[in-house]
Design a protein around this motif. Structure first.
Motif, PDB file in Angstrom:
ATOM      1  N   LEU A  19       0.827  -1.201   0.000  1.00 15.92           N
ATOM      2  CA  LEU A  19       0.000   0.000   0.000  1.00 15.92           C
ATOM      3  C   LEU A  19       0.868   1.260   0.000  1.00 15.92           C
ATOM      4  O   LEU A  19       0.575   2.223  -0.722  1.00 15.92           O
ATOM      5  N   ALA A  20       1.933   1.262   0.774  1.00 14.61           N
ATOM      6  CA  ALA A  20       2.808   2.437   0.828  1.00 14.61           C
ATOM      7  C   ALA A  20       3.436   2.722  -0.533  1.00 14.61           C
ATOM      8  O   ALA A  20       3.493   3.881  -0.976  1.00 14.61           O
ATOM      9  N   ILE A  21       3.909   1.680  -1.190  1.00  9.54           N
ATOM     10  CA  ILE A  21       4.493   1.854  -2.528  1.00  9.54           C
ATOM     11  C   ILE A  21       3.443   2.383  -3.499  1.00  9.54           C
ATOM     12  O   ILE A  21       3.714   3.285  -4.318  1.00  9.54           O
ATOM     13  N   SER A  22       2.226   1.852  -3.413  1.00  9.95           N
ATOM     14  CA  SER A  22       1.160   2.297  -4.325  1.00  9.95           C
ATOM     15  C   SER A  22       0.822   3.767  -4.122  1.00  9.95           C
ATOM     16  O   SER A  22       0.315   4.428  -5.040  1.00  9.95           O
ATOM     17  N   ARG A  23       1.113   4.299  -2.936  1.00  8.76           N
ATOM     18  CA  ARG A  23       0.823   5.699  -2.632  1.00  8.76           C
ATOM     19  C   ARG A  23       2.030   6.611  -2.841  1.00  8.76           C
ATOM     20  O   ARG A  23       1.984   7.784  -2.473  1.00  8.76           O
ATOM     21  N   GLY A  24       3.089   6.069  -3.403  1.00  8.95           N
ATOM     22  CA  GLY A  24       4.228   6.894  -3.773  1.00  8.95           C
ATOM     23  C   GLY A  24       5.315   7.018  -2.735  1.00  8.95           C
ATOM     24  O   GLY A  24       6.283   7.762  -2.938  1.00  8.95           O
ATOM     25  N   HIS A  25       5.203   6.309  -1.620  1.00  6.35           N
ATOM     26  CA  HIS A  25       6.272   6.330  -0.621  1.00  6.35           C
ATOM     27  C   HIS A  25       7.434   5.455  -1.079  1.00  6.35           C
ATOM     28  O   HIS A  25       7.249   4.508  -1.852  1.00  6.35           O
ATOM     29  N   GLU A  26       8.624   5.737  -0.578  1.00  8.76           N
ATOM     30  CA  GLU A  26       9.736   4.804  -0.687  1.00  8.76           C
ATOM     31  C   GLU A  26       9.703   3.893   0.546  1.00  8.76           C
ATOM     32  O   GLU A  26       9.380   4.352   1.649  1.00  8.76           O
ATOM     33  N   VAL A  27      10.045   2.626   0.350  1.00  6.24           N
ATOM     34  CA  VAL A  27      10.007   1.669   1.449  1.00  6.24           C
ATOM     35  C   VAL A  27      11.307   0.887   1.510  1.00  6.24           C
ATOM     36  O   VAL A  27      11.771   0.360   0.495  1.00  6.24           O
ATOM     37  N   VAL A  28      11.869   0.810   2.709  1.00 10.43           N
ATOM     38  CA  VAL A  28      13.003  -0.068   2.997  1.00 10.43           C
ATOM     39  C   VAL A  28      12.465  -1.204   3.861  1.00 10.43           C
ATOM     40  O   VAL A  28      12.061  -0.983   5.003  1.00 10.43           O
ATOM     41  N   ASN A  29      12.426  -2.390   3.314  1.00 10.82           N
ATOM     42  CA  ASN A  29      11.888  -3.555   4.009  1.00 10.82           C
ATOM     43  C   ASN A  29      13.021  -4.276   4.731  1.00 10.82           C
ATOM     44  O   ASN A  29      13.934  -4.807   4.103  1.00 10.82           O
ATOM     45  N   VAL A  30      12.950  -4.302   6.064  1.00  9.39           N
ATOM     46  CA  VAL A  30      13.946  -4.984   6.891  1.00  9.39           C
ATOM     47  C   VAL A  30      13.303  -6.247   7.442  1.00  9.39           C
ATOM     48  O   VAL A  30      12.345  -6.170   8.222  1.00  9.39           O
TER      49      VAL A  30
END
Length: 348
Positions: A19-30
């Motif tokens: 959902l975050a990616i779909s809303r244009g955020h950058e995500v670092v998955n740890v």
């Protein structure tokens, strides 16, 4: 924003990442990629330039420091946790190490980074927790943010401990935190050891469908994609130092939930012999210390942040059943993982 999400290959974490990616955020998955993690949950975003993955265990403080230094996130959403009550009964040590020590490591790594950056006002540390920290309700009443903690299992005790640490780091060090406690999640990509996927997959396999005790334990059911929406909202707009209870407003007994799932399966994939999947229901010995009822009062998040669930439990269960019918390759690949298909939590 650039959001560091811990446990992003898990059930709820992957919903947040997508959902975050779909809303244009950058995500670092740890993510440490323990038994319940599945990178296939993120196939739809894995090639997105805004997504990156770090194979790191939150019990490794040095590795966490390196991740913060490398990626310089604007916010943290801390979801990584051991979360299966039955597994906590059989092996509580993993829950203490990950949920308590791991959260301590995350708080210290975040505090060190935030301080070194000059304590930017926009930074947030969002800790995602559970309603199980509040213990068990009787027939009446609801959990509010002011309900005293009363955990009953090694899992809920470890999460209660982590909640207290988060609040202490805010009060003592000024770390800008937000805390949320959610009700039972269900939906796509749910690891096949929890109630909803166990029911669906056992039914399709012609196996017994186990229900603990009399099936009269009550839970408030929250569709995972609704939860992800609420989590992003709390992270972005929640008041610093405040907690928010997130519920689905959908109380059901376990037996009612199971019968609803099986009715949907009877309709979507009827048995060749015309019988009902409900014939496979089997009542088994109850879980030790099984809480009778959880129910959340979501008034605060509704009034302060304007959030309500978008689907009813009936709609969500139908979406979930259809997803499992359409994604057999996903769940078949997980059936040989340790503990899947076994009755756990009986060593007590």
């Amino acid at each position: 924003m650039k959001i560091l999400v811990t446990g992003g290959a898990g059930f709820i974490g992957s919903a947040v990442v997508r959902l975050a990616i779909s809303r244009g955020h950058e995500v670092v998955n740890v993510d440490a990629l323990t038994y319940a993690a599945c990178l296939a949950n993120l196939d739809s975003v894995s090639d997105n330039p805004g997504y990156s993955f770090e194979h790191v265990d939150i019990r490794d403080r040095d590795a966490l420091n390196a991740v913060f230094a490398k990626h310089e996130p604007d916010a943290v959403m801390h979801l990584a946790a051991e979360s299966h009550v039955d597994r906590s009964i059989d092996g509580p040590a993993d829950f203490i190490e990950t949920n308590i020590q791991g959260t301590f490591n995350m708080l210290e790594a975040a505090r060190s980074y935030w301080t070194a950056k000059g304590k930017p006002e926009g930074f947030r540390f969002h800790h995602i927790s559970t309603d199980e920290v509040f213990g068990s309700l009787g027939a009446e009443g609801l959990f509010t943010e002011d309900t005293p903690y009363d955990p009953r299992s090694p899992y809920s005790a470890s999460k209660a401990s982590s909640d207290h640490l988060v609040n202490a780091w805010h009060e003592t060090y000024g770390l800008p935190v937000v805390l949320t406690n959610c009700s039972n999640n269900y939906g796509p990509y749910h690891f096949p050891e929890k109630l909803v996927p166990v029911v669906i997959l056992n039914a399709l396999a012609g196996k017994a469908i186990p229900i603990y005790g009399k099936g009269d334990n009550v839970r408030d059911w929250l569709y995972v994609e609704d939860h992800a929406d609420a989590l992003l909202l709390a992270m972005e707009k929640g008041e610093i130092g405040r907690s928010y209870n997130i519920g689905g407003e959908n109380e059901r007994t376990n037996l009612e939930l199971v019968e609803s799932l099986l009715s949907i399966l009877d309709d979507k994939r009827p048995k060749a012999d015309g019988s009902s999947y409900k014939d496979q229901i089997t009542f088994v010995a109850d879980r030790p210390g099984h809480d009778q009822r959880y129910a959340i009062d979501p008034t605060r998040i509704r009034n302060e942040l304007g959030w309500r669930p978008s689907v009813t439990v009936e709609q969500g269960l139908e979406l979930t059943v259809q997803w499992y019918l359409d994604n057999e390759d996903w769940w078949q690949a997980l059936l040989d993982r340790k503990g899947v298909g076994e009755r756990l939590g009986v060593k007590a």
